[in-house]
Design a protein around this motif. Structure first.
Motif, PDB file in Angstrom:
ATOM      1  N   LYS A  86      28.498 148.727 136.910  1.00  0.00           N
ATOM      2  CA  LYS A  86      29.431 147.607 136.914  1.00  0.00           C
ATOM      3  C   LYS A  86      29.074 146.674 138.052  1.00  0.00           C
ATOM      4  O   LYS A  86      28.761 147.114 139.150  1.00  0.00           O
ATOM      5  CB  LYS A  86      30.869 148.107 137.089  1.00  0.00           C
ATOM      6  CG  LYS A  86      31.350 148.944 135.942  1.00  0.00           C
ATOM      7  CD  LYS A  86      32.765 149.402 136.156  1.00  0.00           C
ATOM      8  CE  LYS A  86      33.190 150.294 134.996  1.00  0.00           C
ATOM      9  NZ  LYS A  86      34.531 150.823 135.171  1.00  0.00           N
ATOM     10  N   PHE A  87      29.136 145.382 137.772  1.00  0.00           N
ATOM     11  CA  PHE A  87      28.829 144.385 138.782  1.00  0.00           C
ATOM     12  C   PHE A  87      30.105 143.924 139.463  1.00  0.00           C
ATOM     13  O   PHE A  87      31.159 143.852 138.850  1.00  0.00           O
ATOM     14  CB  PHE A  87      28.101 143.197 138.147  1.00  0.00           C
ATOM     15  CG  PHE A  87      26.766 143.573 137.564  1.00  0.00           C
ATOM     16  CD1 PHE A  87      25.691 143.830 138.385  1.00  0.00           C
ATOM     17  CD2 PHE A  87      26.604 143.695 136.199  1.00  0.00           C
ATOM     18  CE1 PHE A  87      24.469 144.196 137.860  1.00  0.00           C
ATOM     19  CE2 PHE A  87      25.387 144.066 135.665  1.00  0.00           C
ATOM     20  CZ  PHE A  87      24.319 144.308 136.495  1.00  0.00           C
ATOM     21  N   GLY A 110      32.448 141.153 141.930  1.00  0.00           N
ATOM     22  CA  GLY A 110      32.758 139.730 141.897  1.00  0.00           C
ATOM     23  C   GLY A 110      31.741 138.899 142.661  1.00  0.00           C
ATOM     24  O   GLY A 110      31.430 137.764 142.271  1.00  0.00           O
ATOM     25  N   TYR A 158      28.768 138.137 140.405  1.00  0.00           N
ATOM     26  CA  TYR A 158      29.057 137.081 139.429  1.00  0.00           C
ATOM     27  C   TYR A 158      29.174 135.716 140.101  1.00  0.00           C
ATOM     28  O   TYR A 158      28.751 134.700 139.539  1.00  0.00           O
ATOM     29  CB  TYR A 158      30.329 137.405 138.644  1.00  0.00           C
ATOM     30  CG  TYR A 158      30.128 138.533 137.665  1.00  0.00           C
ATOM     31  CD1 TYR A 158      29.230 138.407 136.615  1.00  0.00           C
ATOM     32  CD2 TYR A 158      30.808 139.727 137.800  1.00  0.00           C
ATOM     33  CE1 TYR A 158      29.022 139.441 135.720  1.00  0.00           C
ATOM     34  CE2 TYR A 158      30.615 140.768 136.916  1.00  0.00           C
ATOM     35  CZ  TYR A 158      29.715 140.619 135.877  1.00  0.00           C
ATOM     36  OH  TYR A 158      29.510 141.644 134.994  1.00  0.00           O
ATOM     37  N   LEU A 180      25.598 134.584 140.821  1.00  0.00           N
ATOM     38  CA  LEU A 180      24.953 134.230 139.556  1.00  0.00           C
ATOM     39  C   LEU A 180      25.422 132.860 139.074  1.00  0.00           C
ATOM     40  O   LEU A 180      24.612 132.021 138.670  1.00  0.00           O
ATOM     41  CB  LEU A 180      25.252 135.301 138.500  1.00  0.00           C
ATOM     42  CG  LEU A 180      24.635 135.085 137.125  1.00  0.00           C
ATOM     43  CD1 LEU A 180      23.119 135.174 137.205  1.00  0.00           C
ATOM     44  CD2 LEU A 180      25.177 136.100 136.141  1.00  0.00           C
ATOM     45  N   PHE A 181      26.721 132.624 139.154  1.00  0.00           N
ATOM     46  CA  PHE A 181      27.289 131.333 138.753  1.00  0.00           C
ATOM     47  C   PHE A 181      26.738 130.212 139.635  1.00  0.00           C
ATOM     48  O   PHE A 181      26.360 129.150 139.143  1.00  0.00           O
ATOM     49  CB  PHE A 181      28.823 131.396 138.845  1.00  0.00           C
ATOM     50  CG  PHE A 181      29.511 130.111 138.512  1.00  0.00           C
ATOM     51  CD1 PHE A 181      29.576 129.667 137.199  1.00  0.00           C
ATOM     52  CD2 PHE A 181      30.088 129.345 139.512  1.00  0.00           C
ATOM     53  CE1 PHE A 181      30.207 128.484 136.889  1.00  0.00           C
ATOM     54  CE2 PHE A 181      30.722 128.154 139.211  1.00  0.00           C
ATOM     55  CZ  PHE A 181      30.785 127.720 137.900  1.00  0.00           C
TER      56      PHE A 181
END
Length: 121
Positions: free
Chosen positions: A88-89, A91, A94, A97-98
């Motif tokens: 599981k990644f 926050g 993410y 990455l964003f």
């Protein structure tokens, strides 16, 4: 990565300890490893089993087990349900990455499609 263990099952045994011959204080535990970092949380598939005597504070290894201890161990091993191996990644992963996608999108528009920004080169 920091490792921690998830306790799947922990039970007291009433069998005699092969070291001190006490019949109270032996604990059978089944644990599963979980690794954590800033970007991900990984649960491993393997289950670690351990028998310890609380009175003499020794770990009882499989070579020291009596037939009774082995029967109790096999019974409890059938009753545990381990968590599936997973990744599981977090926050932060993410968010980064964003951020990378936004920066690369702006770079693409600036370099290859300057007409969209009203720029003429």
């Amino acid at each position: 990565m920091k490792s921690e263990y998830i306790t799947l099952k922990e039970t007291k045994l009433t069998n005699n300890c092969p070291e001190c011959y006490s019949n109270d204080g032996m604990v059978l535990s089944f644990k599963q490893e979980k690794q954590k970092s800033k970007f991900l949380v990984r649960t491993k598939k393997n289950v670690i089993e351990n028998i310890e005597c609380g009175k003499c504070e020794n770990t009882i290894y499989p070579g020291q087990w009596t037939d009774d201890i082995e029967r109790v161990y096999n019974y409890h091993k059938k009753t545990i349900s381990s968590k599936p191996a997973s990744l599981k990644f977090t926050g932060l992963f993410y968010f980064l990455l964003f951020l990378i996608l936004i920066i690369s999108g702006i770079g693409y528009v600036y370099l290859y499609r300057p007409d969209l920004l009203g720029l003429t080169l």
